[in-house]
Design a protein around this motif. Structure first.
Motif, mmCIF file in Angstrom:
data_model
loop_
_atom_site.group_PDB
_atom_site.id
_atom_site.type_symbol
_atom_site.label_atom_id
_atom_site.label_comp_id
_atom_site.label_asym_id
_atom_site.label_seq_id
_atom_site.Cartn_x
_atom_site.Cartn_y
_atom_site.Cartn_z
ATOM 1 N N ASN A 262 -8.929 -1.782 2.771
ATOM 2 C CA ASN A 262 -7.562 -2.170 3.135
ATOM 3 C C ASN A 262 -6.622 -0.962 3.109
ATOM 4 O OD1 ASN A 262 -5.277 -3.905 3.624
ATOM 5 N ND2 ASN A 262 -4.823 -3.731 1.441
ATOM 6 N N VAL A 263 -6.658 -0.210 2.031
ATOM 7 C CA VAL A 263 -5.767 0.952 1.925
ATOM 8 C C VAL A 263 -6.114 1.965 3.018
ATOM 9 C CG1 VAL A 263 -5.095 2.917 0.478
ATOM 10 C CG2 VAL A 263 -5.327 0.637 -0.530
ATOM 11 N N LYS B 242 2.847 1.507 -3.397
ATOM 12 C CA LYS B 242 1.978 1.827 -4.546
ATOM 13 C C LYS B 242 1.501 3.280 -4.509
ATOM 14 C CE LYS B 242 0.825 -2.014 -6.982
ATOM 15 N NZ LYS B 242 0.672 -2.076 -8.447
ATOM 16 N N LEU B 243 1.262 3.789 -3.298
ATOM 17 C CA LEU B 243 0.790 5.171 -3.183
ATOM 18 C C LEU B 243 1.927 6.178 -3.346
ATOM 19 C CD1 LEU B 243 -1.783 4.992 -0.235
ATOM 20 C CD2 LEU B 243 -2.239 5.013 -2.681
ATOM 21 N N VAL C 290 -4.804 0.686 6.426
ATOM 22 C CA VAL C 290 -3.345 0.812 6.574
ATOM 23 C C VAL C 290 -2.980 2.268 6.867
ATOM 24 C CG1 VAL C 290 -1.146 0.722 5.318
ATOM 25 C CG2 VAL C 290 -2.729 -1.215 5.209
ATOM 26 N N LEU C 291 -3.511 3.187 6.066
ATOM 27 C CA LEU C 291 -3.173 4.604 6.251
ATOM 28 C C LEU C 291 -3.646 5.095 7.619
ATOM 29 C CD1 LEU C 291 -4.070 6.032 2.712
ATOM 30 C CD2 LEU C 291 -1.809 5.446 3.606
ATOM 31 N N TYR D 213 -4.771 2.770 -8.904
ATOM 32 C CA TYR D 213 -4.562 1.881 -7.753
ATOM 33 C C TYR D 213 -5.467 2.284 -6.600
ATOM 34 C CZ TYR D 213 -2.371 -0.268 -3.689
ATOM 35 O OH TYR D 213 -2.153 -0.970 -2.523
ATOM 36 N N VAL E 226 -0.022 12.853 -2.606
ATOM 37 C CA VAL E 226 0.399 11.699 -3.419
ATOM 38 C C VAL E 226 -0.773 11.026 -4.129
ATOM 39 C CG1 VAL E 226 2.473 11.250 -2.031
ATOM 40 C CG2 VAL E 226 0.367 9.974 -1.519
ATOM 41 N N LEU E 227 -2.010 11.281 -3.681
ATOM 42 C CA LEU E 227 -3.170 10.658 -4.338
ATOM 43 C C LEU E 227 -3.529 11.435 -5.613
ATOM 44 C CD1 LEU E 227 -5.549 9.791 -1.358
ATOM 45 C CD2 LEU E 227 -3.979 8.296 -2.581
ATOM 46 N N VAL F 86 0.847 -1.202 0.000
ATOM 47 C CA VAL F 86 0.000 0.000 0.000
ATOM 48 C C VAL F 86 0.882 1.253 0.000
ATOM 49 C CG1 VAL F 86 -1.613 1.374 1.382
ATOM 50 C CG2 VAL F 86 -2.043 -1.070 1.022
ATOM 51 N N LEU F 87 1.854 1.286 0.910
ATOM 52 C CA LEU F 87 2.717 2.468 1.015
ATOM 53 C C LEU F 87 3.502 2.682 -0.283
ATOM 54 C CD1 LEU F 87 4.091 2.062 4.659
ATOM 55 C CD2 LEU F 87 2.250 3.561 3.877
#
Lengths: 426, 426
Positions: B267-268, A274-275, B271-272, B187, B300-301, A271-272
């Protein structure tokens, strides 16, 4: 003859090295600890005094040192009359510390390969990019430099040398397997500096296969093994230092490194990554501020040193070696199991720091005793493995072997019989 | 009588509102678009001219406005002779824009509840914390203020009002379900400003159950429904604006909001969130820099507006209503399906902006036509639902219903028969 030691760094590995050096100050002499943040060195020394680890009355000194300043490093080596430098600082410092040793004649020991902060996963063999460029100068000046003397690289290189000289007459493959089956009880943490840790996984994964360098991506190739004590684990093909010397020093077609990761670790990492949050390149926020994502991630993750008190479980690190002995197929697993809580009780550090720090001190003792004081630059597999492995066994890192005959403690007598048999071709 | 419109904001919802207002400039008058970044307004107008969306020759003007400056907002309303303000700017701006309307007499429309940047998930009912404090002043001054006139809140409130007056004589539960079954091909991305988006999920999830406020955490409660067109989807109990007015305005014991999330999204997000990367509180890096993690994550998004051209698939938003009709148990699903590509072809925005922006313009048209020009502050369920739903059907957001009799387009004649039957108790 006792030799003064200078330990550079004040992280987990440096702390273990300091504790273990103090426990052997009948062979080693004064113990100096130097870091940019002198308070960290002082706190390590306070911990050593608390635990009364000095074997004999001796000298422990904390020093403030910016090890990127080569002249300051040389001055400290001279002022402390250090004959052995254990570089347990950042991997970015290696070449400067080596230069200080070359200029002062002190023996040099490190536990990880040099890295350039601006480059990730350079062209193999990695040692050829920095360390080996100084081989000729070491030889000429008679300076002992033992590269990669932690556990991996380090002890796993000695395991490979052990096998090559005795248990096998032809080795087809060496698979180095590293599994941390311990738990720190946090949602997510890296076991050492996140900036260095993630660098291992963001570039090309180099392995030595079919006698040539092969490139893969992280988490692309995996294997599952039933390992002693820690049980069944999945490990992933990972780029690692030792492949870059073993491939040059041993005549083995396939040498690979496998590191264990939980699915949870891989998920968070993915996740980290890919972002773009593991990037070292700054991004600009809507407010116009420049931020390096990896530095923020480091700031929100637990400080690796803070994990040690709560760490439970064990580590497994070993070499799975396949080949032939007198024409018969053979498989041998040479390995160590370490326990996080036992490591903490002894050195106030977890087993990952313990397994890296103890071998560096064992190397220092062997240099002090003359057995490894080779007066040139070597990787660990070029030195006699048995004194190292025996000494490590007495220092808290016992070696075991598992093969068709079963699982047992490493026995030097058995090794000598194997070697004799190999030499006679029996 | 034509009424000039001032649209505040220049994001996706504002763009849809501008396009749709232009398509109805026979009822609405001059169309003014105001944002802190005037170039965004100009680029919306350029897109409108490209697509030739004006129904009749008319005036389109871009304005630079800092809508936190109430006096500047009032001056712009007066200068442009705007009689209707559509607030499609940040949810942080609502109270300032409402104040400007109260002081100038312009009608006020918004699509999302007011938020204080410093507070996340306040005490319910949320409207009571800000908007409803101005109810008495609206009444006294005769200012029309229609709160939450997007799709959800907005159209889903009208659906609830529709059901309460006709299809049911007792409603036991209203479950509002919002599923974006579309794909942006990245993603990970949020569909609107990440700073606002994540705020919905990091605090207490308030729902109205058993006639009282119930607190849960995000992703704690879920349901799975087989929905028309988009198929089977899992949705999660989520805090949302409309619960905070429907619970006060309708006599319904259970009112809940359910939002669809893919496992990947959860999930993402998890995690964040677990790592602290969605925090609005600054952290300090090893280098001593202060960084607000959420602002880096936003950086970053992908920019939500950048997703629209590639968006495919459909959205489902509807009310699942259970209760009785003349003593017989009844279940009714009132819903809309929107298509991302069709929305983009018409307004250069994806369906999430489209479903929020079109109803705000429908509300403006109904105010201009007098049908909704109520001269006080209301939530959408307090206004006649049928003209709104009929108008939306002609503007690109058709309503369908599904019950025991099948799945069909909403038919006002059927509604009138149901209402007549309900009133006669037949």
């Amino acid at each position: 003859m006792k030799k003064n030691v200078l330990i550079i760094g004040a992280g987990g590995v440096a702390q273990v090295a300091a504790f273990k050096a103090a426990m052997h100050n009948d062979v080693l002499g004064d113990i100096n600890i130097a870091s940019r943040t002198v308070s960290k060195c002082q706190s390590i020394i306070a911990g050593m005094l608390d635990k009364k680890v000095l074997k004999r009355p001796g000298i422990l000194v904390a020093h403030e040192l910016d090890a990127t300043d080569i002249e300051a490093t040389k001055a400290l080596i001279r002022r402390t009359r250090s004959q052995i430098v254990i570089n347990a600082g950042s991997a970015f410092l290696n070449m400067g510390v080596l230069r200080a040793c070359l200029d002062t004649g002190a023996a040099y020991i490190d536990t990880a390969i040099h890295e350039d902060p601006a480059k990730v996963c350079e062209t193999p063999p990695w040692y050829g990019n920095y360390e080996w460029k100084h081989r000729e100068e070491c030889e000429r000046k008679g300076v002992t430099a033992v590269l990669g003397a932690g556990f991996d690289p380090g002890v796993v290189n000695a395991y490979a040398a052990l096998a090559a000289g005795s248990y096998f007459d032809r080795i087809d493959s060496i698979d180095i397997i590293d599994v941390n089956a311990g738990s720190h009880g946090r949602y997510f943490a890296t076991n050492f500096d996140p900036e260095i840790n993630f660098r291992e996984f963001t570039g090309t994964v180099w392995s030595w296969q079919g006698r040539q360098w092969t490139g893969n991506t992280m988490f692309e190739v995996k294997r599952t093994d039933d390992l002693p004590v820690v049980g069944t684990h999945t490990t992933y093909l990972t780029g690692h230092d030792e492949l870059h010397s073993l491939s040059a020093n041993l005549d083995v077609p396939d040498i690979r490194f496998w590191m264990g990761f939980s699915e949870h670790y891989i998920n968070v990492f993915t996740v980290l990554n890919k972002l773009g949050l593991l990037s070292e390149k700054p991004v600009t926020t809507a407010e116009g501020d420049e931020v390096v994502p990896l530095k923020l991630v480091k700031a929100v993750l637990p400080d690796p040193v803070s994990l040690a008190p709560d760490y439970t479980g064990k580590t497994f690190i070993g070499d799975l070696i396949r080949g032939t002995h007198n024409g018969v197929e053979r498989e041998l697993l040479v390995y160590n199991i370490s326990d996080h809580e036992e490591a903490f009780a002894e050195t106030s550090s977890q087993a990952i720091s313990y397994t890296a720090g103890v071998p560096a001190v064992a190397a220092a003792i062997l240099i002090a005793r003359g057995e490894w004081d080779c007066h040139h630059m070597v990787n660990v597999e070029e030195l006699p493995p048995v004194p190292f492995i025996e000494l490590l066994g007495r220092m808290g890192l016992p070696t075991r072997i598992r093969d068709a005959r079963g699982d047992r403690a490493f026995d030097p007598a058995e090794f000598r019989r194997e070697r004799k048999a190999a030499r006679s071709g029996a």
